[in-house]
Design a protein around this motif. Structure first.
Motif, mmCIF file in Angstrom:
data_model
loop_
_atom_site.group_PDB
_atom_site.id
_atom_site.type_symbol
_atom_site.label_atom_id
_atom_site.label_comp_id
_atom_site.label_asym_id
_atom_site.label_seq_id
_atom_site.Cartn_x
_atom_site.Cartn_y
_atom_site.Cartn_z
ATOM 1 N N THR A 5 -7.886 -4.481 -3.643
ATOM 2 C CA THR A 5 -6.407 -4.741 -3.325
ATOM 3 C C THR A 5 -5.874 -3.632 -2.977
ATOM 4 O OG1 THR A 5 -6.281 -6.946 -4.592
ATOM 5 C CG2 THR A 5 -4.207 -5.673 -4.111
ATOM 6 N N HIS A 6 -5.096 -3.388 -1.942
ATOM 7 C CA HIS A 6 -4.448 -2.311 -1.473
ATOM 8 C C HIS A 6 -2.784 -2.790 -1.385
ATOM 9 C CE1 HIS A 6 -8.125 0.069 -0.268
ATOM 10 N NE2 HIS A 6 -8.218 -1.146 0.059
ATOM 11 N N THR A 7 -1.858 -1.757 -1.752
ATOM 12 C CA THR A 7 -0.502 -1.867 -1.905
ATOM 13 C C THR A 7 0.096 -1.066 -0.918
ATOM 14 O OG1 THR A 7 -0.798 -3.071 -4.035
ATOM 15 C CG2 THR A 7 1.421 -2.389 -3.385
ATOM 16 N N GLU A 8 0.995 -1.226 -0.039
ATOM 17 C CA GLU A 8 1.841 -0.368 0.461
ATOM 18 C C GLU A 8 3.143 -0.631 0.487
ATOM 19 O OE1 GLU A 8 0.803 2.048 2.532
ATOM 20 O OE2 GLU A 8 -1.437 1.638 2.388
ATOM 21 N N TYR A 9 4.172 0.339 0.169
ATOM 22 C CA TYR A 9 5.443 0.078 0.168
ATOM 23 C C TYR A 9 6.084 0.048 1.450
ATOM 24 C CZ TYR A 9 5.479 0.425 -4.953
ATOM 25 O OH TYR A 9 5.556 0.304 -6.458
ATOM 26 N N ILE A 10 6.710 -1.034 1.703
ATOM 27 C CA ILE A 10 7.553 -1.245 3.041
ATOM 28 C C ILE A 10 8.748 -0.883 2.874
ATOM 29 C CG2 ILE A 10 8.176 -2.791 4.742
ATOM 30 C CD1 ILE A 10 4.911 -2.514 4.163
ATOM 31 N N ILE A 11 9.537 -1.214 1.920
ATOM 32 C CA ILE A 11 10.847 -0.685 1.636
ATOM 33 C C ILE A 11 10.907 -0.340 -0.045
ATOM 34 C CG2 ILE A 11 13.340 -1.264 1.495
ATOM 35 C CD1 ILE A 11 13.063 -3.153 3.671
ATOM 36 N N GLY A 12 11.211 0.713 -0.062
ATOM 37 C CA GLY A 12 10.839 1.322 -1.685
ATOM 38 C C GLY A 12 11.965 0.792 -2.665
ATOM 39 N N TYR A 13 13.210 0.292 -2.040
ATOM 40 C CA TYR A 13 14.230 -0.132 -2.888
ATOM 41 C C TYR A 13 15.263 -0.735 -2.319
ATOM 42 C CZ TYR A 13 18.036 -1.143 -6.228
ATOM 43 O OH TYR A 13 18.766 -1.328 -7.504
ATOM 44 N N PHE A 14 15.966 -1.933 -2.535
ATOM 45 C CA PHE A 14 16.868 -2.619 -2.046
ATOM 46 C C PHE A 14 17.655 -3.596 -3.095
ATOM 47 C CE2 PHE A 14 13.266 -5.359 -1.115
ATOM 48 C CZ PHE A 14 13.897 -6.719 -1.402
ATOM 49 N N GLU A 15 18.641 -3.990 -2.839
ATOM 50 C CA GLU A 15 19.528 -4.923 -3.800
ATOM 51 C C GLU A 15 20.348 -5.753 -3.296
ATOM 52 O OE1 GLU A 15 23.040 -2.007 -5.462
ATOM 53 O OE2 GLU A 15 21.059 -1.472 -5.982
ATOM 54 N N LYS A 16 20.880 -6.445 -3.782
ATOM 55 C CA LYS A 16 21.886 -7.484 -3.283
ATOM 56 C C LYS A 16 22.790 -6.817 -2.253
ATOM 57 C CE LYS A 16 23.016 -11.199 -5.539
ATOM 58 N NZ LYS A 16 23.573 -12.059 -6.623
ATOM 59 N N GLY A 17 23.336 -7.339 -1.154
ATOM 60 C CA GLY A 17 24.151 -6.877 -0.379
ATOM 61 C C GLY A 17 23.560 -5.882 0.806
ATOM 62 N N TYR A 18 22.444 -5.488 0.481
ATOM 63 C CA TYR A 18 21.834 -4.670 1.374
ATOM 64 C C TYR A 18 21.400 -5.251 2.608
ATOM 65 C CZ TYR A 18 20.890 -0.286 -1.873
ATOM 66 O OH TYR A 18 21.180 0.761 -2.492
ATOM 67 N N SER A 19 21.195 -4.673 3.859
ATOM 68 C CA SER A 19 20.773 -5.302 5.050
ATOM 69 C C SER A 19 19.817 -4.157 5.701
ATOM 70 C CB SER A 19 21.740 -5.756 6.128
ATOM 71 O OG SER A 19 22.591 -4.621 6.391
ATOM 72 N N GLY A 20 18.989 -4.657 6.297
ATOM 73 C CA GLY A 20 18.208 -3.642 7.044
ATOM 74 C C GLY A 20 16.775 -4.504 7.751
ATOM 75 N N GLU A 21 15.878 -3.548 8.137
ATOM 76 C CA GLU A 21 14.736 -4.226 8.888
ATOM 77 C C GLU A 21 13.505 -2.995 8.786
ATOM 78 O OE1 GLU A 21 15.126 -2.574 13.313
ATOM 79 O OE2 GLU A 21 16.046 -4.406 12.797
ATOM 80 N N ALA A 22 12.337 -3.551 8.873
ATOM 81 C CA ALA A 22 11.202 -2.803 8.593
ATOM 82 C C ALA A 22 10.202 -2.897 9.811
ATOM 83 C CB ALA A 22 10.478 -2.932 7.197
ATOM 84 N N SER A 23 9.525 -2.020 10.335
ATOM 85 C CA SER A 23 8.365 -2.363 11.326
ATOM 86 C C SER A 23 7.063 -1.395 10.897
ATOM 87 C CB SER A 23 8.935 -1.304 12.527
ATOM 88 O OG SER A 23 7.762 -1.561 13.556
ATOM 89 N N ILE A 24 6.237 -2.370 11.014
ATOM 90 C CA ILE A 24 4.677 -2.060 10.787
ATOM 91 C C ILE A 24 4.028 -2.040 11.906
ATOM 92 C CG2 ILE A 24 2.739 -2.511 8.977
ATOM 93 C CD1 ILE A 24 4.732 -4.191 7.259
ATOM 94 N N THR A 25 3.442 -1.044 12.307
ATOM 95 C CA THR A 25 2.211 -0.732 13.066
ATOM 96 C C THR A 25 0.922 -0.586 12.673
ATOM 97 O OG1 THR A 25 3.931 -0.047 14.478
ATOM 98 C CG2 THR A 25 1.722 0.100 15.268
ATOM 99 N N ILE A 26 -0.127 -1.379 12.657
ATOM 100 C CA ILE A 26 -1.348 -1.158 12.111
ATOM 101 C C ILE A 26 -2.083 -0.486 13.251
ATOM 102 C CG2 ILE A 26 -3.520 -2.176 11.709
ATOM 103 C CD1 ILE A 26 -1.634 -4.677 10.742
ATOM 104 N N LYS A 27 -2.527 0.760 13.008
ATOM 105 C CA LYS A 27 -2.951 2.071 14.084
ATOM 106 C C LYS A 27 -4.348 1.578 13.948
ATOM 107 C CE LYS A 27 -1.718 5.800 12.395
ATOM 108 N NZ LYS A 27 -1.538 7.213 12.253
ATOM 109 N N SER A 28 -5.273 1.215 13.019
ATOM 110 C CA SER A 28 -6.591 1.265 12.961
ATOM 111 C C SER A 28 -7.135 0.544 11.782
ATOM 112 C CB SER A 28 -7.308 2.393 13.209
ATOM 113 O OG SER A 28 -6.856 3.150 12.119
#
Length: 62
Positions: A22-45
């Motif tokens: 099992t591998h774990t990657e942090y996409i968003i390190g921290y967020f809480e109620k009221g936050y907004s945002g987005e994340a983009s993941i590109t698999i290079k290889s």
């Protein structure tokens, strides 16, 4: 799904490689109620063992 008791969290991507490790990657390190945002993941290889090489870009704000 969050509840009224939700205070904060991290967004993780977990996956298994070809060997079942099992591998774990942090996409968003921290967020809480009221936050907004987005994340983009590109698999290079994908390594021969199945581990992903990726670029992760995230943007969160209150």
């Amino acid at each position: 799904m969050s509840t009224e008791n939700f205070d904060g969290a991290a967004l993780l991507l977990k996956y298994k490689d070809h060997n079942g490790k099992t591998h774990t990657e942090y996409i968003i390190g921290y967020f809480e109620k009221g936050y907004s945002g987005e994340a983009s993941i590109t698999i290079k290889s994908v390594r021969p063992n199945g581990k992903l090489e990726m670029d992760i870009h995230e943007n969160t704000s209150l």
